[in-house]
Write a protein that holds these residues in place. Structure first.
Motif, mmCIF file in Angstrom:
data_model
loop_
_atom_site.group_PDB
_atom_site.id
_atom_site.type_symbol
_atom_site.label_atom_id
_atom_site.label_comp_id
_atom_site.label_asym_id
_atom_site.label_seq_id
_atom_site.Cartn_x
_atom_site.Cartn_y
_atom_site.Cartn_z
ATOM 1 N N GLY A 219 1.471 9.337 -10.997
ATOM 2 C CA GLY A 219 0.053 9.604 -11.308
ATOM 3 C C GLY A 219 -0.528 8.592 -12.270
ATOM 4 N N ALA A 220 -1.461 9.087 -13.097
ATOM 5 C CA ALA A 220 -2.232 8.168 -13.945
ATOM 6 C C ALA A 220 -1.390 7.624 -15.094
ATOM 7 C CB ALA A 220 -3.458 8.888 -14.486
ATOM 8 N N ALA B 160 1.172 3.987 -3.046
ATOM 9 C CA ALA B 160 0.731 5.381 -2.818
ATOM 10 C C ALA B 160 1.842 6.344 -3.230
ATOM 11 C CB ALA B 160 0.367 5.562 -1.351
ATOM 12 N N ALA C 184 -4.413 1.545 -2.229
ATOM 13 C CA ALA C 184 -3.734 2.824 -2.541
ATOM 14 C C ALA C 184 -4.335 3.415 -3.811
ATOM 15 C CB ALA C 184 -2.248 2.570 -2.716
ATOM 16 N N ILE C 185 -4.619 2.575 -4.805
ATOM 17 C CA ILE C 185 -5.167 3.055 -6.085
ATOM 18 C C ILE C 185 -6.556 3.645 -5.860
ATOM 19 C CG2 ILE C 185 -5.995 2.282 -8.370
ATOM 20 C CD1 ILE C 185 -3.648 0.218 -8.301
ATOM 21 N N GLU C 186 -7.347 2.967 -5.044
ATOM 22 C CA GLU C 186 -8.696 3.486 -4.741
ATOM 23 C C GLU C 186 -8.602 4.815 -3.994
ATOM 24 O OE1 GLU C 186 -10.089 -0.027 -2.793
ATOM 25 O OE2 GLU C 186 -11.377 -0.598 -4.504
ATOM 26 N N ASN C 187 -7.679 4.899 -3.011
ATOM 27 C CA ASN C 187 -7.511 6.175 -2.267
ATOM 28 C C ASN C 187 -7.093 7.301 -3.200
ATOM 29 O OD1 ASN C 187 -8.078 4.655 -0.096
ATOM 30 N ND2 ASN C 187 -5.956 4.546 0.695
ATOM 31 N N PHE C 188 -6.403 6.903 -4.292
ATOM 32 C CA PHE C 188 -5.905 7.927 -5.229
ATOM 33 C C PHE C 188 -7.021 8.377 -6.165
ATOM 34 C CE2 PHE C 188 -2.395 10.145 -7.063
ATOM 35 C CZ PHE C 188 -2.575 10.171 -8.432
ATOM 36 N N GLY C 189 -8.150 7.632 -6.138
ATOM 37 C CA GLY C 189 -9.299 8.014 -6.977
ATOM 38 C C GLY C 189 -9.349 7.286 -8.295
ATOM 39 N N LEU D 30 2.170 6.451 -7.050
ATOM 40 C CA LEU D 30 1.079 7.213 -7.680
ATOM 41 C C LEU D 30 1.343 8.715 -7.546
ATOM 42 C CD1 LEU D 30 -1.910 5.015 -6.516
ATOM 43 C CD2 LEU D 30 -1.370 5.592 -8.894
ATOM 44 N N LYS D 31 1.889 9.119 -6.396
ATOM 45 C CA LYS D 31 2.231 10.546 -6.209
ATOM 46 C C LYS D 31 3.244 10.962 -7.277
ATOM 47 C CE LYS D 31 1.518 11.945 -1.463
ATOM 48 N NZ LYS D 31 1.643 10.638 -0.783
ATOM 49 N N LYS E 156 0.840 -1.213 0.000
ATOM 50 C CA LYS E 156 0.000 0.000 0.000
ATOM 51 C C LYS E 156 0.872 1.258 0.000
ATOM 52 C CE LYS E 156 -4.029 1.899 2.396
ATOM 53 N NZ LYS E 156 -5.070 1.621 3.421
#
Ligand code: GZL
Ligand code: ZN
Length: 625
Positions: free
Chosen positions: A521-522, A514, A541-546, A517-518, A510
């Protein structure tokens, strides 16, 4: 010659042909009495030729083992070095209604589709030299890359620091056995003063090796050693060297037969400097054939036999349990005591592995001393030392990392306690420090992950991959990384943008995801995680990132535990490569075999599958872990 004489001759010829056909058919066909005597299983054995002592020994071992079972019959065929003939032989054997095929291959490439076709209907055991792909029930043989590496190390030992020029005589070009033996050899000598000045293909045949080397040696003086991929070609090399009186040239062979008129004799007569035996595997093939036909559980995918280096200082390195010193009468049926040093409790897979070993010990009546090292190598070494002090009869452990075990395994060897590696391998100088390895082919797991990704990819689309690595320097992390890279590097559309050091835990998965992703990103569209726990951490972590895991980002995992199959079935993971955790039964079988003085295979590689979102839904209900 008069007309009547010709007629007479024709009749005699006809009779002869008729007799020959009858004789041939009755040799290979079973007489009705056989069937009446109630044999249950008919085994077919297909050999490419019988021109090597190693193959003759293989058939003898098979025959010997079969004769212990009056419910079993075996038919042998010999294709006399023709691959077409061998394909015919297989069809004929299947025509006789065999229940299981044992096939040994000199030319795996030519025979692959024949084996694949038979494997659709009946079990197939591939025996001996390497084989392509996985379309068979079980492979019993040696690890060709390892043998090649050992031959390279022996060549360096033989030629010493001054190094020297080597002629490599390979088997049939294109066979994976040749590629792997050559790869292992070249890797071993790459940083030395040994260099290969000539490579030739003698198709495993002695006379071809003799002719090719004889011609080449007439024009070339600078040769110090010949490395031949099998013993028949090594013998051919010896004859060429003899004819030209160049007998200072060292000769190393492989697939020797460890018997009187086999390698031992060739080495003692100084014809070969040394050779690496390939136990023919006939015994193991029949034993597993019986388990396969009896539909036993836990049949492995590969059984790798231990090769012995035969030189003039040969010593037998097979290890057995030292029977307890003074088996007093009441002690006579005392349970075998096994010390099990588990690496930790880091993942769902690990919990399942531990449970499998504990349950299997109970089932087998083995007394298991279980200790947990909580992911610390120092603690694991301490636990093993403790087992040595307690004089357990077998030590089993799942080494946290590949290296750092030489010393403590030396102590176990000194104490005469065999060590079985469960789940993960070690990298030690002397591989007789451990008796057997039971676990997965991690490189293949990595390849399977990459192959699926590439198969389902959109043409021309590029993929930015984040890799979540397992415990640093652990065999699964090393192998899964290697295997995955080996496949994706064939296509520049697949790039690993970040490869992050995890430790197989959900928490780390996780956190690492996270952070990635910071940074990215996408841009990230694939996550390749070395195990389910880190993959499920990444999902959060992916879900928290939206973003939507399994849709915006493809997630591939290894282990295929129940939690992963659940995530697959609801579309949060895309693919899971199975890593078999149920290693307990095979570990306890190995312990029993040791206690009965049987020699263990060097490696038992478990059979494993893969799961898509579809197949996960079906498998969930019956999933044991
Ligand atoms: C693989 C095993 C790995 C699993 C992880 O055989 O060693 O260790 O893949 C576990 O889940 O932590
Ligand atoms: Zn039987």
């Amino acid at each position: 010659m008069t007309g009547s004489k010709i007629a007479k001759l024709a009749v005699i010829m006809m009779l002869f042909v008729l007799l020959a056909v009858l004789a041939r058919s009755c040799i290979s066909r079973l007489t009705d009495t056989d069937v009446d005597s109630g044999y249950k299983y008919l085994i077919g054995v297909s050999q490419p030729n019988l021109s090597e002592p190693w193959r003759v020994a293989m058939n003898e071992e098979i025959q010997q083992e079969v004769s212990k079972h009056n419910d079993m019959r075996v038919i042998f065929t010999d294709a006399a070095q023709s691959s077409e003939q061998q394909a015919q032989d297989v069809k004929k054997l299947v025509g006789y209604g065999i229940d299981l095929l044992i096939i040994s291959l000199d030319d795996p490439v030519a025979l692959t589709q024949t084996v694949t076709a038979v494997y659709k209907d009946i079990p197939v055991i591939v025996l001996g030299r390497g084989v392509t792909g996985y379309d068979y029930t079980l492979y019993v043989g040696t690890d060709d890359e390892m043998i090649g590496r050992k031959a390279g190390e022996f060549a360096m030992e033989t030629l010493g620091d001054s190094g020297g020029a080597i002629v490599e005589i390979q088997g049939l070009a294109g066979s994976p056995t040749v590629d792997d033996r050559s790869k292992g050899f070249r890797e071993a000598i790459q940083n030395s003063k040994l260099h290969i000045v000539k490579t030739m293909n003698a198709d495993w045949q002695r006379d071809r090796a003799e002719d090719l080397l004889y011609e080449w040696l007439k024009e070339n003086n600078d040769v110090n050693l010949v490395f031949a991929h099998n013993e028949a070609m090594a013998l051919g090399a010896y004859r060429a060297v003899q004819k030209l009186d160049r007998n200072h040239i060292n000769i190393i062979g492989i697939d020797g037969v460890n018997s009187e008129n086999g390698s031992l004799q060739l080495v003692s007569e100084n014809k070969l400097t040394g050779t690496f035996t390939s136990p023919p595997g006939g015994k193991e093939a029949i034993r597993y054939a019986i388990d396969i036909l009896n539909k036993e559980k836990g049949i492995p995918k590969k059984v790798i036999l231990r090769s012995q280096k035969i030189t003039d200082q040969w010593e037998d390195t097979t290890s057995r349990i030292t029977p307890s010193p003074d088996p007093s009468p009441e002690q006579g049926d005392a349970p075998i005591v096994v010390g099990f040093a588990q690496v930790g409790m880091e993942s769902g897979w690990r919990i399942a592995h531990t449970k499998s070993v504990i349950d299997a010990a109970k089932e087998a009546g083995v007394q298991l001393l279980y200790e947990n090292a909580e992911q610390s190598q120092d603690k694991q070494i301490e636990i093993i030392r403790q087992f040595i002090k307690e004089k357990v009869q077998v030590i089993a452990f799942s080494p946290k990392t590949e290296t750092g075990w030489d010393e403590v395994l030396q102590e176990a060897k000194q104490a005469g306690i065999p060590v079985i590696l469960s789940d993960r391998e070690v990298n030690v100088g002397d591989d007789t420090l451990w008796t057997a390895y039971i676990g997965s082919d991690f490189r293949e797991e990595g390849r399977r992950a990459a192959r699926w990704l590439m198969q389902q990819a959109e043409a021309g689309q590029s993929y930015q991959i984040v890799e979540l690595q397992g415990t640093a320097y652990s065999a699964p992390a090393v192998g899964r990384r290697q295997g995955f890279n080996e496949v994706i590097q064939t296509d520049h559309n697949f790039t690993i943008v970040e490869s992050l050091q995890g430790d197989f835990t959900k928490k780390q998965g996780k956190e690492l995801m996270a952070a990635a992703l910071k940074r990215q990103g996408a841009k990230i569209n694939v996550v390749y995680s070395h195990n389910d726990d880190m993959a499920l951490g990444a999902v959060e972590a992916i879900e928290n990132f939206g973003l939507r895991p399994g849709k915006d980002i493809i997630i591939i995992s290894v282990d295929a535990t129940k939690s992963a199959l659940k995530a697959l079935s609801i579309g949060k993971l895309n693919f899971a490569v199975e890593c078999n955790a149920l290693l307990g039964p095979q570990l306890m079988k190995a312990v029993k075999d040791l206690s009965e003085g049987k020699e263990l295979p060097m490696k038992i590689i478990t059979a494993e599958g893969v799961f898509t979102q579809e197949s996960a839904k079906m498998a969930l209900a019956s999933r044991e872990y």
